[in-house]
Design a protein around this motif. Structure first.
Motif, PDB file in Angstrom:
ATOM      1  N   ASN A 183      -0.118 -18.745  43.769  1.00 26.09           N
ATOM      2  CA  ASN A 183      -0.244 -17.404  43.203  1.00 26.09           C
ATOM      3  C   ASN A 183       0.318 -17.271  41.795  1.00 26.09           C
ATOM      4  O   ASN A 183      -0.312 -16.649  40.934  1.00 26.09           O
ATOM      5  CB  ASN A 183       0.430 -16.392  44.139  1.00 26.09           C
ATOM      6  CG  ASN A 183      -0.205 -16.391  45.524  1.00 26.09           C
ATOM      7  OD1 ASN A 183      -1.413 -16.500  45.659  1.00 26.09           O
ATOM      8  ND2 ASN A 183       0.613 -16.305  46.559  1.00 26.09           N
ATOM      9  N   ASP A 184       1.484 -17.857  41.545  1.00 28.87           N
ATOM     10  CA  ASP A 184       2.092 -17.712  40.221  1.00 28.87           C
ATOM     11  C   ASP A 184       1.505 -18.692  39.211  1.00 28.87           C
ATOM     12  O   ASP A 184       1.275 -18.330  38.049  1.00 28.87           O
ATOM     13  CB  ASP A 184       3.611 -17.905  40.318  1.00 28.87           C
ATOM     14  CG  ASP A 184       4.285 -16.798  41.111  1.00 28.87           C
ATOM     15  OD1 ASP A 184       4.776 -15.853  40.496  1.00 28.87           O
ATOM     16  OD2 ASP A 184       4.301 -16.871  42.354  1.00 28.87           O
ATOM     17  N   LEU A 185       1.274 -19.929  39.634  1.00 30.45           N
ATOM     18  CA  LEU A 185       0.761 -20.928  38.702  1.00 30.45           C
ATOM     19  C   LEU A 185      -0.768 -20.919  38.624  1.00 30.45           C
ATOM     20  O   LEU A 185      -1.344 -21.037  37.538  1.00 30.45           O
ATOM     21  CB  LEU A 185       1.250 -22.325  39.096  1.00 30.45           C
ATOM     22  CG  LEU A 185       2.761 -22.559  39.034  1.00 30.45           C
ATOM     23  CD1 LEU A 185       3.092 -24.008  39.358  1.00 30.45           C
ATOM     24  CD2 LEU A 185       3.321 -22.182  37.658  1.00 30.45           C
ATOM     25  N   LEU A 186      -1.431 -20.793  39.785  1.00 26.71           N
ATOM     26  CA  LEU A 186      -2.891 -20.862  39.805  1.00 26.71           C
ATOM     27  C   LEU A 186      -3.567 -19.490  39.783  1.00 26.71           C
ATOM     28  O   LEU A 186      -4.796 -19.409  39.690  1.00 26.71           O
ATOM     29  CB  LEU A 186      -3.351 -21.632  41.054  1.00 26.71           C
ATOM     30  CG  LEU A 186      -2.859 -23.083  41.162  1.00 26.71           C
ATOM     31  CD1 LEU A 186      -3.389 -23.743  42.425  1.00 26.71           C
ATOM     32  CD2 LEU A 186      -3.268 -23.891  39.918  1.00 26.71           C
ATOM     33  N   GLY A 187      -2.771 -18.422  39.881  1.00 31.11           N
ATOM     34  CA  GLY A 187      -3.319 -17.080  39.767  1.00 31.11           C
ATOM     35  C   GLY A 187      -4.149 -16.628  40.947  1.00 31.11           C
ATOM     36  O   GLY A 187      -4.990 -15.727  40.822  1.00 31.11           O
ATOM     37  N   ARG A 188      -3.941 -17.231  42.104  1.00 30.50           N
ATOM     38  CA  ARG A 188      -4.669 -16.816  43.301  1.00 30.50           C
ATOM     39  C   ARG A 188      -3.905 -15.683  43.982  1.00 30.50           C
ATOM     40  O   ARG A 188      -2.748 -15.392  43.641  1.00 30.50           O
ATOM     41  CB  ARG A 188      -4.798 -18.003  44.268  1.00 30.50           C
ATOM     42  CG  ARG A 188      -5.371 -19.259  43.638  1.00 30.50           C
ATOM     43  CD  ARG A 188      -6.845 -19.101  43.286  1.00 30.50           C
ATOM     44  NE  ARG A 188      -7.642 -18.921  44.472  1.00 30.50           N
ATOM     45  CZ  ARG A 188      -8.085 -19.920  45.246  1.00 30.50           C
ATOM     46  NH1 ARG A 188      -7.788 -21.175  44.932  1.00 30.50           N
ATOM     47  NH2 ARG A 188      -8.814 -19.671  46.310  1.00 30.50           N
ATOM     48  N   ASP A 189      -4.556 -15.051  44.936  1.00 30.60           N
ATOM     49  CA  ASP A 189      -3.901 -14.008  45.735  1.00 30.60           C
ATOM     50  C   ASP A 189      -4.001 -14.411  47.202  1.00 30.60           C
ATOM     51  O   ASP A 189      -4.732 -13.808  47.982  1.00 30.60           O
ATOM     52  CB  ASP A 189      -4.557 -12.650  45.494  1.00 30.60           C
ATOM     53  CG  ASP A 189      -3.816 -11.520  46.198  1.00 30.60           C
ATOM     54  OD1 ASP A 189      -2.613 -11.688  46.479  1.00 30.60           O
ATOM     55  OD2 ASP A 189      -4.452 -10.490  46.494  1.00 30.60           O
ATOM     56  N   ILE A 190      -3.262 -15.462  47.553  1.00 25.13           N
ATOM     57  CA  ILE A 190      -3.327 -16.038  48.892  1.00 25.13           C
ATOM     58  C   ILE A 190      -1.960 -15.903  49.556  1.00 25.13           C
ATOM     59  O   ILE A 190      -0.938 -16.292  48.981  1.00 25.13           O
ATOM     60  CB  ILE A 190      -3.732 -17.525  48.832  1.00 25.13           C
ATOM     61  CG1 ILE A 190      -5.157 -17.660  48.286  1.00 25.13           C
ATOM     62  CG2 ILE A 190      -3.636 -18.173  50.222  1.00 25.13           C
ATOM     63  CD1 ILE A 190      -5.592 -19.092  48.058  1.00 25.13           C
ATOM     64  N   HIS A 191      -1.954 -15.337  50.749  1.00 22.52           N
ATOM     65  CA  HIS A 191      -0.719 -15.199  51.515  1.00 22.52           C
ATOM     66  C   HIS A 191      -0.954 -15.788  52.888  1.00 22.52           C
ATOM     67  O   HIS A 191      -1.806 -15.314  53.640  1.00 22.52           O
ATOM     68  CB  HIS A 191      -0.297 -13.734  51.602  1.00 22.52           C
ATOM     69  CG  HIS A 191      -0.129 -13.098  50.255  1.00 22.52           C
ATOM     70  ND1 HIS A 191       0.868 -13.477  49.390  1.00 22.52           N
ATOM     71  CD2 HIS A 191      -0.862 -12.150  49.614  1.00 22.52           C
ATOM     72  CE1 HIS A 191       0.763 -12.763  48.268  1.00 22.52           C
ATOM     73  NE2 HIS A 191      -0.277 -11.964  48.383  1.00 22.52           N
ATOM     74  N   LEU A 192      -0.225 -16.834  53.213  1.00 26.67           N
ATOM     75  CA  LEU A 192      -0.481 -17.614  54.419  1.00 26.67           C
ATOM     76  C   LEU A 192       0.142 -17.012  55.671  1.00 26.67           C
ATOM     77  O   LEU A 192      -0.111 -17.506  56.768  1.00 26.67           O
ATOM     78  CB  LEU A 192       0.025 -19.050  54.214  1.00 26.67           C
ATOM     79  CG  LEU A 192      -0.666 -19.803  53.066  1.00 26.67           C
ATOM     80  CD1 LEU A 192      -0.026 -21.167  52.860  1.00 26.67           C
ATOM     81  CD2 LEU A 192      -2.159 -19.945  53.330  1.00 26.67           C
ATOM     82  N   HIS A 193       0.936 -15.979  55.516  1.00 23.50           N
ATOM     83  CA  HIS A 193       1.548 -15.312  56.669  1.00 23.50           C
ATOM     84  C   HIS A 193       1.929 -13.898  56.273  1.00 23.50           C
ATOM     85  O   HIS A 193       2.080 -13.606  55.082  1.00 23.50           O
ATOM     86  CB  HIS A 193       2.786 -16.088  57.158  1.00 23.50           C
ATOM     87  CG  HIS A 193       3.849 -16.232  56.105  1.00 23.50           C
ATOM     88  ND1 HIS A 193       4.735 -15.224  55.813  1.00 23.50           N
ATOM     89  CD2 HIS A 193       4.153 -17.254  55.274  1.00 23.50           C
ATOM     90  CE1 HIS A 193       5.556 -15.622  54.848  1.00 23.50           C
ATOM     91  NE2 HIS A 193       5.219 -16.850  54.499  1.00 23.50           N
TER      92      HIS A 193
END
Length: 228
Positions: free
Chosen positions: A173-183
């Protein structure tokens, strides 16, 4: 920051079945499943054996899919409760008629007073806010028989899996700019033994054991307490 899940069945149903599938989440689930079966399940078996007698009426309070319950449903009379009907469907598919499944809100379960010989859960308590944990523990106290025990597998801030997931989320999320939350969010991870002892004492329990170690690869603070 992962969002907290409101205490509504439809929200937890969405968590179990409607998450967006990505390569990262798919890989995470495969690793998590292996971890639950090969690492967490043996540790659970050991700690429940220390707390409960074979054949006792035990509540799995917040059972989720119940992947770790394969052995315990053959040893104890398990009632598995969860807020999500979809989670209970998965549990029933895994364990058939070897455990009773009940949809229940841990704030107010509707079980009779003093009806269980013991209670356990894994990876549940950290999802409640601090004020909600007080309500849940009071409900646990109400439905347990005198001098019954609870066993809680509760991730600490200093747990290995917590630190690894923090790094993964930082990269995604911080480095690659994704919005992924695994839990879902975990607002109430364990901070110390003293914190847990005080929390339990306020809600009618006495801490018997606080274990954090290699048995489950430093994933949980494994807490055993007895009802006063």
């Amino acid at each position: 920051i992962p969002k907290n899940i409101a205490n509504k069945p439809e929200n937890w149903d969405h968590y179990w079945f409607s998450q967006e599938k990505t390569p990262a989440s798919g890989l995470y689930e495969k690793i998590a499943s292996f971890y639950r079966v090969r690492i967490i399940r043996p540790s659970l078996n050991t700690h429940l054996k220390r707390a409960f007698l074979p054949g006792e009426q035990i509540l799995h309070a917040g059972c989720g899919s119940g992947m770790v319950d394969t052995d315990v449903v053959t040893v104890y009379q398990i009632t598995a409760c969860d807020f999500s009907p979809q989670a209970l469907n998965i549990y029933s598919d895994l364990h058939g008629g070897r455990a009773k499944t009940v949809q229940a809100d841990l704030f107010k379960t509707d079980f009779p007073d003093s009806c269980f010989d013991g209670l356990y859960n894994l990876g549940v308590m950290e999802h409640f806010l601090a004020s909600e944990i007080q309500i849940v523990l009071k409900e646990f106290h109400r439905i347990l028989k005198p001098r019954s025990r609870i066993v809680l597998f509760w991730p600490p801030e200093f747990g290995l899996s917590v630190m690894v997931l923090k790094v993964i989320h930082f990269v995604l999320n911080d480095l690659l700019g994704r919005d992924i939350h695994l839990h879902p969010a975990e607002p109430s991870r364990v901070k110390s033994r003293d914190q847990i002892r005080e929390l339990l004492q306020k809600n009618g329990f006495e801490l018997e054991q606080f274990d954090f170690g290699f048995a489950d690869l430093f994933t949980h603070a494994i807490i055993r307490a007895i009802k006063n």
